[in-house]
Design an enzyme around this catalytic site. Structure first.
Site, short mmCIF file in Angstrom:
data_model
loop_
_atom_site.label_atom_id
_atom_site.label_comp_id
_atom_site.label_asym_id
_atom_site.label_seq_id
_atom_site.Cartn_x
_atom_site.Cartn_y
_atom_site.Cartn_z
N TYR A 141 0.85 -1.20 0.00
CA TYR A 141 0.00 0.00 0.00
C TYR A 141 0.89 1.24 0.00
O TYR A 141 1.87 1.31 0.74
CB TYR A 141 -0.89 0.02 1.25
N GLU B 166 -3.66 7.40 -3.73
CA GLU B 166 -3.36 6.09 -3.14
C GLU B 166 -3.18 5.02 -4.21
O GLU B 166 -3.80 5.08 -5.27
CB GLU B 166 -4.53 5.62 -2.26
#
Lengths: 380, 291
Positions: free
Chosen positions: A101, A189
């Site tokens: 991530y 993101e």
């Protein structure tokens, strides 16, 4: 404003982040054509501006024409988080050895941007952040200087990401920060960032939320609002420059200033009623904006009474009153009773200009009580 | 006494020639504020509301000895106007403008720390020390001189609660609107600290709302640093989670922090009573007053 995944991926790819080969499609036959072009297996992914698509069946991996048709059948038209799926992304299915991530956002408490990396990608990152905060490598960024390469490495090493790919991952994080900064994003993101068996680093998803207040600097992205839904009251309100959230009660609320409008909703609840919406006309609203706000609330079938609460500072009571009169002129009889409370800048001039068609009450709490009473069928 | 501004504060208005700038400069003058100059690029030499306009903030400061600025400049140019103000050696810069890009404000805030200037806002109503001076757009008639300090994230809600205080006979030492955006200059803790040090302020009302964790941080600060009694109010008790309510900052996350309930619990745990209505806030302050 949020971009669809496929738009965000275009931005990411243009900046040099590797993404799987993919193409959007808006119907089943287009999806089939794209899938054959790419070659199976492919992922078919619902394009909606909310998280949690996978859990709700909005993402499927398919290996044949028949599987693709079946998946397209179920995904098109699906409702996810209040959004109907009108577009899917057909994408080369990447096999991951690891899922990571990466994220960039503004840390309000520190009043600085922060970059984040985690070795636990592909999952609910909020849960990771809550339950094992140490699993996320964070680094705050001085907005005057931008992200230094060593800081990107710091975040990646702190997250415990394998040394063999850490350098490549850090460089993706640097690019992600550059995108965040140049595109005036609030959040950027990649989840998951896939590491393949060969050590390639590929962004399998892309999130890009832009700052609505900075869209004037992003003309080429400004029309790509994934949250926009044609024909809804929300969209009409947004076009008129109003902050509007529809709720499920019966008292329509129009006010100025988010804090005061929220307090008006709280008081409606406190006195036993139930608000139909949050509607903030903002600072310094002119008559046209007030009239547009009333139109939106009158058009909501759930509304049985309208409460207009204005405390003028930069907003002027006389302008508000002429907006009210302008909105009311279109009706022989008003669709719903209207309770008005005007205070602050030019409030007296405003009250004097109002017609008898509306009921005025001096205090906030008095006005809320009256509106709640009317919503419950009280004496008119 | 008061915090931030008093009768001696000398004000330059950036954007004085615009309609908002002119309207509110006139209201400030009417209130008795020393508005000594305007600064608008390209409009130097004009006079608006009897106030001389300069092309540059620096010239305005040199010529008029101003020590504070109030900024009414449209959002696209506000960041630049704030940098210009911060370069001019002022003590206080008040940014009224709504809709300034967040990244611009992160850079402006950093600069304000570097030059040690107090930055108020953006998207704020300004500051008023009743009877002495007001810098911003607050409706002066609602306020009365007194000993209650007020600090708030929301402009119009400030006016509302002050109206309740005033009608209960509770005047204010200073009321400060810190603004509702994700990044603002002065925050709750800065303002609470200033009220704690102000001998004239005998009680403080802190007005918060859903979103962020500023109120939670302020609760910890109050418990640690303050003897002056504080009464709280939190807007957004009934706001649905995950929905943005107007203010860029006003979104309650689903994770528990940032919700009205969480903020109220944090304040109450720090010994701060929280009113459910503006009327109740005034009653709670009255019960803390020495009389």
């Amino acid at each position: 404003m949020r971009l669809h995944e496929y738009r965000a991926k275009e931005v990411f790819a243009a900046a040099g982040i590797e993404t799987p080969v993919s193409k959007p499609a808006t119907d089943q036959s287009a999806a089939l054509t794209v899938a054959r072009e790419l070659g199976y297996p492919v992922a078919i992914k619902a394009q909606v501006p909310v998280g949690g698509r996978g859990k709700q069946g909005g993402i499927k991996i398919v290996a044949t024409d028949a599987e693709l048709r079946a998946a397209a059948e179920s995904i098109f038209g699906m409702e996810i988080g209040g959004y109907q799926v009108e577009t899917v992304l057909i994408e080369d299915a990447v096999e991951a050895a690891q899922e990571l991530y990466l994220g960039v956002t503004m840390d309000r408490g520190e009043k600085q941007p922060v970059v984040m990396a985690s070795g636990s990608g592909g999952v609910d990152i909020e849960t990771v952040a809550q339950e094992t905060p140490e699993a996320i490598g964070r680094e705050h960024v001085d907005p005057a200087f931008g992200l230094h390469p060593y800081q990107a490495r710091n975040a990646v090493y702190r997250a415990g990401i394998d040394r063999s790919v850490a350098g490549d991952v850090a460089s993706v994080l640097e690019t992600l920060y550059a995108i965040w900064e140049r595109r005036d994003a609030t959040d950027a993101e990649i989840n998951p960032l896939m590491v393949t068996a060969d050590g390639d680093v590929i962004a399998a998803d892309a999130v890009l939320n832009l700052d609505d207040d900075a869209l004037f600097r992003q003309p080429e992205l400004a029309d790509f609002d994934a949250e926009r839904r044609e024909g809804t009251l929300e969209t009409r309100a947004a076009d008129a420059g109003l902050e509007y959230v529809r709720l499920d009660g019966s008292v329509g609320v129009v006010g100025n200033g988010a804090g005061l409008v929220m307090t008006t909703l709280d008081l409606i609840d406190h006195f036993g009623g139930s608000p139909a919406n949050f509607l903030d006309i903002g600072g310094g609203a002119d008559a046209d904006r007030v009239a547009a706000a009333l139109d939106v609330v009158f058009d909501d079938p759930n509304v049985s009474v309208v409460l207009l609460n204005i405390f003028g500072g930069i907003t002027r009571g006389d302008e508000v009153a002429s907006g009210i009169n302008q909105a009311l002129e279109q009706y022989e009889t008003l669709p719903d009773p209207v309770v008005v409370r005007l205070a602050g800048t030019k409030a007296e001039a405003g009250r004097n200009a109002l017609t008898d068609a509306v009921e005025t009450v001096e205090t906030l709490e008095g006005a809320v009580k009256r509106a709640v009473e009317l919503s419950q069928g009280g004496a008119q | 006494m008061s915090i931030l501004v008093d009768a001696d504060t000398r004000v330059v208005v950036q954007g004085l020639t615009g309609s908002q700038g002119q309207f509110h400069a006139e209201a400030m003058l009417e209130y008795g504020t020393n508005v000594v100059a305007g600064a608008v690029p390209g409009k130097g030499g004009q006079t608006v509301a009897g106030v001389p306009v300069y092309d540059r903030v620096e010239t305005a400061v040199v010529e008029t000895d101003a020590d504070a600025s109030v900024v009414f400049v449209p959002p696209a140019f506000a960041g630049d106007a704030l940098f210009e103000a911060l370069a001019a050696d002022l003590d206080l810069v008040v940014a009224i403008t709504e809709g300034v890009p967040v990244q611009d404000m992160a850079r402006v805030y950093r600069r304000s720390q570097e030059v040690d200037t107090t930055l108020l806002g953006p998207n704020c109503p300004g500051v008023i020390s009743p009877g002495a001076a007001k810098l911003g757009i607050l409706p002066g008639s609602v306020f009365e001189p007194g000993s209650v300090g007020v600090v708030s994230r929301s402009g119009t809600l400030t006016y509302q609660i002050v109206e309740n205080l005033t009608s209960a006979g509770l005047g204010q030492s200073t009321a400060v609107g810190i603004g509702g955006d994700p990044i603002v200059g002065m925050d709750f803790q800065d303002a609470l600290g200033a009220f704690e040090r102000d001998p004239k302020t005998e009680a403080v009302v802190m007005i918060g709302e859903i979103g962020g964790e500023d109120e939670e941080a302020a609760a910890a600060f109050i418990e640690r640093e303050m003897d002056t009694p504080v009464v709280g109010f939190i807007a957004g008790r009934t706001a649905p989670e995950g929905t943005r309510m107007g203010h860029a900052g006003a979104i309650a996350s689903g994770s528990g922090t940032g919700t009205a309930q969480h903020k109220i619990e944090a304040l109450e745990a720090a010994g701060v009573p929280v009113g459910a209505t503006p009327t109740e806030v005034a009653e709670l302050v009255a019960s803390h007053s020495p009389e």
